[in-house]
Write a protein that holds these residues in place. Structure first.
Motif, PDB file in Angstrom:
ATOM      1  N   PRO A   1       8.123 -25.841  27.252  1.00 27.34           N
ATOM      2  CA  PRO A   1       8.915 -24.635  27.041  1.00 27.34           C
ATOM      3  C   PRO A   1       9.547 -24.630  25.644  1.00 27.34           C
ATOM      4  O   PRO A   1       9.838 -25.678  25.079  1.00 27.34           O
ATOM      5  N   VAL A   2       9.717 -23.437  25.095  1.00 29.16           N
ATOM      6  CA  VAL A   2      10.439 -23.284  23.834  1.00 29.16           C
ATOM      7  C   VAL A   2      11.932 -23.282  24.166  1.00 29.16           C
ATOM      8  O   VAL A   2      12.369 -22.581  25.083  1.00 29.16           O
ATOM      9  N   LEU A   3      12.708 -24.102  23.446  1.00 33.63           N
ATOM     10  CA  LEU A   3      14.148 -24.152  23.688  1.00 33.63           C
ATOM     11  C   LEU A   3      14.861 -23.225  22.705  1.00 33.63           C
ATOM     12  O   LEU A   3      14.536 -23.195  21.518  1.00 33.63           O
ATOM     13  N   ALA A   4      15.819 -22.477  23.210  1.00 37.82           N
ATOM     14  CA  ALA A   4      16.609 -21.594  22.356  1.00 37.82           C
ATOM     15  C   ALA A   4      18.076 -21.797  22.669  1.00 37.82           C
ATOM     16  O   ALA A   4      18.466 -21.833  23.839  1.00 37.82           O
ATOM     17  N   ASP A   5      18.896 -21.977  21.627  1.00 44.55           N
ATOM     18  CA  ASP A   5      20.338 -22.068  21.829  1.00 44.55           C
ATOM     19  C   ASP A   5      20.952 -20.713  21.527  1.00 44.55           C
ATOM     20  O   ASP A   5      20.834 -20.203  20.400  1.00 44.55           O
ATOM     21  N   VAL A   6      21.575 -20.121  22.522  1.00 41.91           N
ATOM     22  CA  VAL A   6      22.190 -18.806  22.333  1.00 41.91           C
ATOM     23  C   VAL A   6      23.646 -18.864  22.774  1.00 41.91           C
ATOM     24  O   VAL A   6      24.064 -19.807  23.447  1.00 41.91           O
ATOM     25  N   THR A   7      24.403 -17.858  22.396  1.00 45.23           N
ATOM     26  CA  THR A   7      25.810 -17.821  22.793  1.00 45.23           C
ATOM     27  C   THR A   7      25.919 -17.302  24.220  1.00 45.23           C
ATOM     28  O   THR A   7      25.006 -16.665  24.747  1.00 45.23           O
ATOM     29  N   ALA A   8      27.059 -17.604  24.836  1.00 42.07           N
ATOM     30  CA  ALA A   8      27.299 -17.102  26.182  1.00 42.07           C
ATOM     31  C   ALA A   8      27.290 -15.586  26.184  1.00 42.07           C
ATOM     32  O   ALA A   8      26.834 -14.930  27.144  1.00 42.07           O
ATOM     33  N   ALA A   9      27.780 -14.986  25.096  1.00 43.71           N
ATOM     34  CA  ALA A   9      27.796 -13.525  24.996  1.00 43.71           C
ATOM     35  C   ALA A   9      26.378 -12.967  25.037  1.00 43.71           C
ATOM     36  O   ALA A   9      26.106 -11.944  25.689  1.00 43.71           O
ATOM     37  N   ALA A  10      25.463 -13.671  24.362  1.00 43.10           N
ATOM     38  CA  ALA A  10      24.076 -13.209  24.340  1.00 43.10           C
ATOM     39  C   ALA A  10      23.459 -13.289  25.734  1.00 43.10           C
ATOM     40  O   ALA A  10      22.673 -12.427  26.135  1.00 43.10           O
ATOM     41  N   VAL A  11      23.817 -14.339  26.467  1.00 48.00           N
ATOM     42  CA  VAL A  11      23.294 -14.485  27.831  1.00 48.00           C
ATOM     43  C   VAL A  11      23.708 -13.279  28.661  1.00 48.00           C
ATOM     44  O   VAL A  11      22.910 -12.695  29.397  1.00 48.00           O
ATOM     45  N   ALA A  12      24.982 -12.879  28.506  1.00 48.42           N
ATOM     46  CA  ALA A  12      25.499 -11.746  29.267  1.00 48.42           C
ATOM     47  C   ALA A  12      24.836 -10.448  28.810  1.00 48.42           C
ATOM     48  O   ALA A  12      24.397  -9.631  29.624  1.00 48.42           O
ATOM     49  N   GLU A  13      24.715 -10.309  27.496  1.00 49.98           N
ATOM     50  CA  GLU A  13      24.188  -9.072  26.924  1.00 49.98           C
ATOM     51  C   GLU A  13      22.743  -8.825  27.359  1.00 49.98           C
ATOM     52  O   GLU A  13      22.358  -7.722  27.727  1.00 49.98           O
ATOM     53  N   LEU A  14      21.938  -9.896  27.310  1.00 56.53           N
ATOM     54  CA  LEU A  14      20.529  -9.759  27.676  1.00 56.53           C
ATOM     55  C   LEU A  14      20.312  -9.921  29.177  1.00 56.53           C
ATOM     56  O   LEU A  14      19.204  -9.792  29.659  1.00 56.53           O
ATOM     57  N   ALA A  15      21.419 -10.245  29.902  1.00 56.45           N
ATOM     58  CA  ALA A  15      21.325 -10.506  31.341  1.00 56.45           C
ATOM     59  C   ALA A  15      20.265 -11.560  31.637  1.00 56.45           C
ATOM     60  O   ALA A  15      19.398 -11.386  32.485  1.00 56.45           O
ATOM     61  N   LEU A  16      20.321 -12.661  30.874  1.00 58.18           N
ATOM     62  CA  LEU A  16      19.318 -13.716  31.048  1.00 58.18           C
ATOM     63  C   LEU A  16      19.466 -14.377  32.412  1.00 58.18           C
ATOM     64  O   LEU A  16      20.562 -14.714  32.838  1.00 58.18           O
ATOM     65  N   HIS A  17      18.333 -14.536  33.083  1.00 56.03           N
ATOM     66  CA  HIS A  17      18.321 -15.280  34.335  1.00 56.03           C
ATOM     67  C   HIS A  17      16.916 -15.838  34.519  1.00 56.03           C
ATOM     68  O   HIS A  17      15.960 -15.303  33.937  1.00 56.03           O
ATOM     69  N   PRO A  18      16.764 -16.897  35.252  1.00 56.52           N
ATOM     70  CA  PRO A  18      15.437 -17.482  35.430  1.00 56.52           C
ATOM     71  C   PRO A  18      14.444 -16.430  35.926  1.00 56.52           C
ATOM     72  O   PRO A  18      14.753 -15.656  36.834  1.00 56.52           O
ATOM     73  N   GLY A  19      13.291 -16.413  35.317  1.00 57.92           N
ATOM     74  CA  GLY A  19      12.240 -15.482  35.715  1.00 57.92           C
ATOM     75  C   GLY A  19      12.151 -14.255  34.815  1.00 57.92           C
ATOM     76  O   GLY A  19      11.129 -13.554  34.808  1.00 57.92           O
ATOM     77  N   LEU A  20      13.212 -13.961  34.040  1.00 55.08           N
ATOM     78  CA  LEU A  20      13.213 -12.763  33.179  1.00 55.08           C
ATOM     79  C   LEU A  20      12.184 -12.914  32.057  1.00 55.08           C
ATOM     80  O   LEU A  20      12.074 -13.968  31.449  1.00 55.08           O
TER      81      LEU A  20
END
Lengths: 335, 270
Positions: free
Chosen positions: A296-315
């Protein structure tokens, strides 16, 4: 400290390890690799506890230890095994004096030297204690003192920080760095910690599956990891370059941008994939994106970005990285 | 029987409880009878008769010498079995433990075959030096050692294996010879096993009868140990026999107590 010479070894233990190793006096070789890679096997061969195998040999300072075979007790090796193995029935002082007594030093002289060695490692006050009465960090210091007391030409340290509390390991690390810097023989330090390998080592030897996966200076190994294990160890993404076979592409997870829509701009490297895992990392979140690559490609993002993109497993997401943030290099040292 | 077993799994069935009770009575009753039958009022008088004192002295001496022989010869054997890799090690271990299960009287016959006047080693020994072993106190020690040493060797070998080879390797890297390592590291770490093995060997020696009477005979003042004396006088002097038996029973209880503390509870972790 005695003046030893360079180490030249070839190890061919069938089914366990096939490796070449050369190091100069004063070198600290950090040996890294996953469990079962052959790290301890290498140390045991160098100490003389294991046969180097049919085509193997070990020599130090131009003197062969394998032809004719030299017993461990005649090799002048300081070996700190994993878990210290201090003699439980002897006091710390007697433990350190053991090697000196075995090599013929008188009782009083051995005792004096042992006390000095314990003092040097910062455990001078615990000379009368039995190993069972020492903390993990103190016991490890006594073990190092015991190994150094005999003026070894070759120093072998197997995971010296394993099982220690974070703070204890940190202070021992600082002191060990000082002792290793003033040590003029060859030292091997087995570790699974990238920071130890890169800060304490003058050279890094990466073992994987019983072979040498990579060797070089710490800076070189950190910048150009050749295997996935090293990449993860030093915290880089390493992918085979899609446009150039035989070459690797390395970039930091923090350089990776995630987006739901396909990124624009043709100069960018980009991969489509699905979010596999989200783990807290430092101030932000480390996202593993499963793509067509084997890792897998690893990406370090901010918590804000996680919320903004609504990141969740499977997306389904796109991971992209600017060309300027990428290093490309050959997959093999001579390629 | 704990409360949990009875309350949550139901009552223990009589078909098990009754035989268990019978077994307990069977094992304890003779000991109680012996204690009751012991002539306590004349205990000291019985104890101080010359023949009994002789038997006591011979038993103390021979069992002590047996333990010493086990220490001197059995410790190296245990070390070789635990630490030296050679062809036939398994076979040797099996052979040296045979006396453990051999009927003592067979052990005596085997010793006569080997060391008797016309034995495999005994005859050349007599021809060369004039020394004959059977029916001497030396023969008692030999018989006792033959049956007791396997207990000692097994116990010490187990302790050596538990202590592991890691410390031997560390000592070797520190420049120690194998002898230094044995003396300063291996043996001290195996000490609990050495103690337990010595107690076992001593206990075995104390009660040894079959091999002793077969090989060394039963001569008062020379080869008559306490068990031999008990066997000899049981009909004519039951009081003396019971007095000696009581002493051996007390010794057994002491051995059991020693082993409980030293071996059965802490030995595994030492």
């Amino acid at each position: 400290m005695s003046a030893g010479g360079g180490l030249d070894a070839r190890v061919e233990v069938p089914g366990r390890l096939a490796a070449d190793l050369r190091a100069d006096a004063g070198d600290v070789v950090a040996v890294v690799g996953p469990n079962g890679a052959g790290k301890t096997t290498l140390l045991r061969v160098l100490a003389g506890l294991l046969d180097p195998g049919p085509g193997g040999h070990v020599s130090l300072g131009g003197r062969s230890w394998t032809d004719p075979p030299v017993l461990p007790r005649d090799r002048r090796v300081g070996y700190v095994v994993q878990g210290q193995a201090l003699f439980p029935h002897l006091s710390a002082r007697e433990n350190v004096a053991f090697g000196l007594r075995a090599r013929g030093l008188g009782r009083a002289a051995a005792r004096e030297r042992a006390d000095a060695e314990l003092e040097r490692l910062g455990v001078g006050a615990f000379g009368d204690r039995r190993p069972g009465q020492l903390s993990g960090g103190q016991a490890q210091r006594v073990a190092v003192a015991r190994a150094l007391a005999t003026d070894p030409d070759l120093l072998l340290l197997d995971e010296p920080f394993a099982g220690l509390d974070v703070g204890v390991a940190a202070s021992l690390r600082v002191e060990l760095a000082r002792h290793l810097a003033s040590y003029d023989g060859v030292a091997l330090l087995v570790t699974h910690d990238a920071v130890d390998a890169l800060t304490l080592g003058t050279r890094v030897l990466v073992l994987e599956d019983g072979r040498v996966a990579q060797t070089g200076t710490p800076a070189d190994v950190a910048a150009h990891p050749r295997t996935d294990h090293v990449a993860r160890l030093v915290g880089l993404n390493v992918l085979r370059a899609p446009d150039a076979p035989g070459r690797l592409t390395a970039f930091r997870p923090s350089a990776v941008t995630l987006s739901v829509a396909e990124p624009t701009g043709s100069a960018r490297l980009r991969w489509s994939g699905s979010v596999e895992q989200l783990t807290p990392y430092g101030d932000g979140v480390r996202v593993a994106v499963r793509t067509t690559h084997e890792r897998p490609v690893l990406a370090d993002v901010t918590a804000a970005a996680v919320a903004e993109l609504a990141l969740h497993p499977g997306l389904r997401v796109w991971a992209s990285v600017k060309e300027t943030a990428v290093t490309r290099y050959p997959a093999t040292a001579d390629g | 029987m704990t409360g949990r077993t009875t309350s949550t799994l139901g009552r223990p069935p009589a078909v098990l409880v009754v035989p268990a009770a019978l077994a307990s009575v069977f094992l304890v009753l003779p000991l109680v009878a012996l204690v009751l039958a012991t002539p306590w009022s004349t205990f000291l008088d019985n104890l101080t008769s010359p023949e009994v004192l002789d038997a006591l002295r011979i038993t103390a001496l021979t069992s002590g010498l047996t333990v010493v022989t086990c220490l001197v010869l059995g410790t190296p054997l245990a070390w070789v079995l635990a630490r030296v890799d050679f062809r036939g090690r398994g076979l040797l271990r099996a052979l040296v433990t045979v006396p453990l299960v051999l009927p003592p009287v067979v052990a005596g016959v085997a010793l006569v075959s080997a060391l008797g006047r016309s034995g495999l080693v005994g005859e050349p020994l007599r021809d060369a030096t004039g020394i004959t072993l059977p029916f001497t106190m030396t023969a008692v020690v030999i018989a006792h050692t033959f049956v007791a040493m396997p207990f000692y060797v097994i116990s010490v070998e187990g302790a050596l294996r538990t202590a592991g080879e890691q410390y031997d390797e560390v000592a070797s890297c520190l420049g120690a010879t194998r002898w230094t390592t044995f003396r300063r590291v291996t043996l001290p770490l195996a000490l609990p096993g050495v103690v337990a093995g010595s107690v076992l060997a001593w206990a075995r020696s104390l009660g040894e009868f079959g091999a002793t009477v077969t090989f060394a005979g039963n001569y008062p003042g020379a080869t008559q140990t306490m068990p031999s004396r008990i066997y000899t006088v049981l009909v004519n002097d039951p009081e003396g026999a019971r007095t000696l038996s009581m002493i051996l029973l007390l010794s057994s209880v002491l051995v059991l107590a020693a082993l409980r503390n030293r071996w059965l509870t802490t030995g595994a972790s030492a």
